[in-house]
Design an enzyme around this catalytic site. Structure first.
Site, PDB file in Angstrom:
ATOM      1  N   ASP A   1     156.274  27.428  -2.332  1.00 33.19           N
ATOM      2  CA  ASP A   1     157.786  28.088  -2.432  1.00 33.19           C
ATOM      3  C   ASP A   1     158.057  29.428  -2.754  1.00 33.19           C
ATOM      4  OD1 ASP A   1     157.486  28.045  -4.951  1.00 33.19           O
ATOM      5  OD2 ASP A   1     159.804  26.663  -5.412  1.00 33.19           O
TER       6      ASP A   1
ATOM      7  N   HIS B   1     145.292  27.245 -19.881  1.00 33.82           N
ATOM      8  CA  HIS B   1     145.853  26.749 -19.646  1.00 33.82           C
ATOM      9  C   HIS B   1     147.173  27.979 -19.559  1.00 33.82           C
ATOM     10  CE1 HIS B   1     149.297  24.514 -17.406  1.00 33.82           C
ATOM     11  NE2 HIS B   1     150.286  24.686 -18.520  1.00 33.82           N
TER      12      HIS B   1
ATOM     13  N   CYS C   1     153.581  31.000 -11.182  1.00 32.49           N
ATOM     14  CA  CYS C   1     154.763  30.532 -12.446  1.00 32.49           C
ATOM     15  C   CYS C   1     153.744  30.275 -13.839  1.00 32.49           C
ATOM     16  CB  CYS C   1     155.650  29.188 -12.249  1.00 32.49           C
ATOM     17  SG  CYS C   1     156.494  29.284 -13.295  1.00 32.49           S
TER      18      CYS C   1
ATOM     19  N   ARG D   1     153.636  31.023  -5.329  1.00 31.06           N
ATOM     20  CA  ARG D   1     155.118  31.538  -6.885  1.00 31.06           C
ATOM     21  C   ARG D   1     154.066  31.095  -7.573  1.00 31.06           C
ATOM     22  NH1 ARG D   1     158.360  28.816  -9.870  1.00 31.06           N
ATOM     23  NH2 ARG D   1     158.718  27.468  -8.233  1.00 31.06           N
TER      24      ARG D   1
ATOM     25  N   CYS E   1     163.442  31.772 -11.928  1.00 32.94           N
ATOM     26  CA  CYS E   1     162.489  30.537 -12.426  1.00 32.94           C
ATOM     27  C   CYS E   1     162.573  30.397 -13.770  1.00 32.94           C
ATOM     28  CB  CYS E   1     161.835  30.283 -11.818  1.00 32.94           C
ATOM     29  SG  CYS E   1     160.354  30.767 -12.285  1.00 32.94           S
TER      30      CYS E   1
ATOM     31  N   HIS F   1     151.611  27.175 -13.506  1.00 35.01           N
ATOM     32  CA  HIS F   1     151.549  26.442 -11.946  1.00 35.01           C
ATOM     33  C   HIS F   1     151.088  27.194 -10.626  1.00 35.01           C
ATOM     34  CE1 HIS F   1     152.217  22.978 -15.179  1.00 35.01           C
ATOM     35  NE2 HIS F   1     151.222  22.356 -14.270  1.00 35.01           N
TER      36      HIS F   1
END
Length: 145
Positions: free
Chosen positions: A107, A100, A118, A116, A63, A103
């Protein structure tokens, strides 16, 4: 967890690190420090040094961002519903510094639990396994044994 944690001093952050951790910015995919990084070690919150992810839980999701199957301790991250950009997502922030991070998506590889995480490289600092004790993270060595 112990560790030579930094205080929440945002003046030490780069502009990108500040934008990602404080303004929910997302760094460019495939053009970030830890996407293709698979060295053995620990990933901590860039703001306060809290241990968040282990290299043994990192996988290549294709990704463009570092992907992990789980945090070290689920109590160290907070999940929030994110409706920005016309999507329904789950944002991940660090509990202590409220940085932050990125996310979490459902998947990920099923053999690793199906999630996952990410994560933006700019929200993390990597500590090589060989330097865990020197950097004040001796209590994290046990995760690699």
């Amino acid at each position: 967890m112990e560790g030579d944690k930094m205080k929440k001093d945002l003046s030490k952050l780069t502009e990108l690190q500040r934008k990602v951790t404080q303004e929910n910015f997302t760094e460019r995919p495939f053009h970030n420090e830890y996407n293709d990084h698979f060295e053995k070690g620990l990933y901590v919150d860039i703001v306060d040094g809290t241990p968040l992810f282990l290299s043994i839980d990192k996988f290549d999701a294709g990704c463009g961002w570092p992907s992990f199957s789980k945090p070290i301790e689920s109590s160290k991250v907070i999940e929030k519903r994110d409706l920005s950009h016309g999507m329904i997502r789950t944002e991940i922030s660090s509990k202590e510094a409220d940085s932050h991070l990125g996310h979490v998506f459902p998947d990920g590889p099923q053999r690793l639990g199906g999630l996952r995480y990410c994560i933006n490289s700019a929200s993390l600092r990597f500590i090589p396994y060989e330097k865990l004790v020197e950097e004040g993270y001796a209590d994290c060595v046990k995760y690699f044994e």
